[in-house]
Design a protein around this motif. Structure first.
Motif, PDB file in Angstrom:
ATOM      1  N   LYS A  12       0.790  -1.249  -0.162  1.00  0.00           N
ATOM      2  CA  LYS A  12      -0.089  -0.151  -0.106  1.00  0.00           C
ATOM      3  C   LYS A  12       1.006   1.195   0.107  1.00  0.00           C
ATOM      4  O   LYS A  12       0.648   2.053  -0.747  1.00  0.00           O
ATOM      5  N   LEU A  13       1.887   1.145   0.758  1.00  0.00           N
ATOM      6  CA  LEU A  13       2.680   2.246   0.817  1.00  0.00           C
ATOM      7  C   LEU A  13       3.534   2.589  -0.340  1.00  0.00           C
ATOM      8  O   LEU A  13       3.580   3.686  -1.039  1.00  0.00           O
ATOM      9  N   LEU A  14       3.963   1.479  -1.103  1.00  0.00           N
ATOM     10  CA  LEU A  14       4.640   1.674  -2.395  1.00  0.00           C
ATOM     11  C   LEU A  14       3.739   2.078  -3.337  1.00  0.00           C
ATOM     12  O   LEU A  14       4.108   2.932  -4.116  1.00  0.00           O
ATOM     13  N   LEU A  15       2.373   1.702  -3.278  1.00  0.00           N
ATOM     14  CA  LEU A  15       1.445   2.066  -4.496  1.00  0.00           C
ATOM     15  C   LEU A  15       0.927   3.601  -4.237  1.00  0.00           C
ATOM     16  O   LEU A  15       1.184   4.401  -5.154  1.00  0.00           O
ATOM     17  N   GLY A  40      -3.972   4.566   3.342  1.00  0.00           N
ATOM     18  CA  GLY A  40      -4.942   3.812   3.874  1.00  0.00           C
ATOM     19  C   GLY A  40      -4.563   2.815   4.861  1.00  0.00           C
ATOM     20  O   GLY A  40      -4.891   1.501   4.961  1.00  0.00           O
ATOM     21  N   LEU A  41      -3.579   3.262   5.635  1.00  0.00           N
ATOM     22  CA  LEU A  41      -2.649   2.636   6.574  1.00  0.00           C
ATOM     23  C   LEU A  41      -2.938   3.223   8.088  1.00  0.00           C
ATOM     24  O   LEU A  41      -3.313   4.499   8.023  1.00  0.00           O
ATOM     25  N   GLU A  42      -3.019   2.353   9.265  1.00  0.00           N
ATOM     26  CA  GLU A  42      -2.791   3.046  10.519  1.00  0.00           C
ATOM     27  C   GLU A  42      -1.412   3.564  10.776  1.00  0.00           C
ATOM     28  O   GLU A  42      -0.502   3.243  10.286  1.00  0.00           O
ATOM     29  N   ARG A  43      -1.443   4.411  11.870  1.00  0.00           N
ATOM     30  CA  ARG A  43      -0.013   4.925  12.047  1.00  0.00           C
ATOM     31  C   ARG A  43       1.058   3.991  12.416  1.00  0.00           C
ATOM     32  O   ARG A  43       2.213   4.121  11.896  1.00  0.00           O
ATOM     33  N   TRP A  44       0.872   2.843  13.140  1.00  0.00           N
ATOM     34  CA  TRP A  44       1.730   1.728  13.157  1.00  0.00           C
ATOM     35  C   TRP A  44       2.110   1.128  12.156  1.00  0.00           C
ATOM     36  O   TRP A  44       3.176   0.596  12.065  1.00  0.00           O
ATOM     37  N   GLU A  45       1.068   0.948  11.182  1.00  0.00           N
ATOM     38  CA  GLU A  45       1.433   0.255  10.068  1.00  0.00           C
ATOM     39  C   GLU A  45       2.115   0.937   9.198  1.00  0.00           C
ATOM     40  O   GLU A  45       3.040   0.516   8.372  1.00  0.00           O
TER      41      GLU A  45
END
Length: 87
Positions: A12-15, A40-45
């Motif tokens: 998700k981060l790469l996209l 689309g991630l939580e802060r810890w993710e």
């Protein structure tokens, strides 16, 4: 690197970083603040994904902002994702 070695959060981060790259250009270096919502991630993710992708050499990280951007290897990896049309 095979995308099978990437977690859902890393993908998700790469996209998300690819979207910034396409919109702004190769120098796109978004700040981490708010990037969790963009990806689309939580802060810890996001923290876990950044740490893992740094170790894999797929992103660069600047502690002062803090901010991240794709490395050339990261760009090649994300462009191979099935959702990018290169299965």
């Amino acid at each position: 690197m095979s995308d099978a070695h990437l977690s859902v959060g890393e993908r998700k981060l790469l996209l998300c970083l690819l979207a910034f790259y396409r919109e702004i250009g190769p120098g796109a270096t978004p700040a981490l603040k708010g990037l969790d919502e963009e990806a689309g991630l939580e802060r810890w993710e996001i923290s876990e994904a950044v740490a893992a992708l740094r170790v894999k050499g797929l992103i660069e990280y600047w502690e002062l902002q803090p901010a991240v951007r794709l490395t050339p290897e990261g760009l090649r990896a994300v462009l191979r994702f099935p959702e990018e049309g290169d299965a």
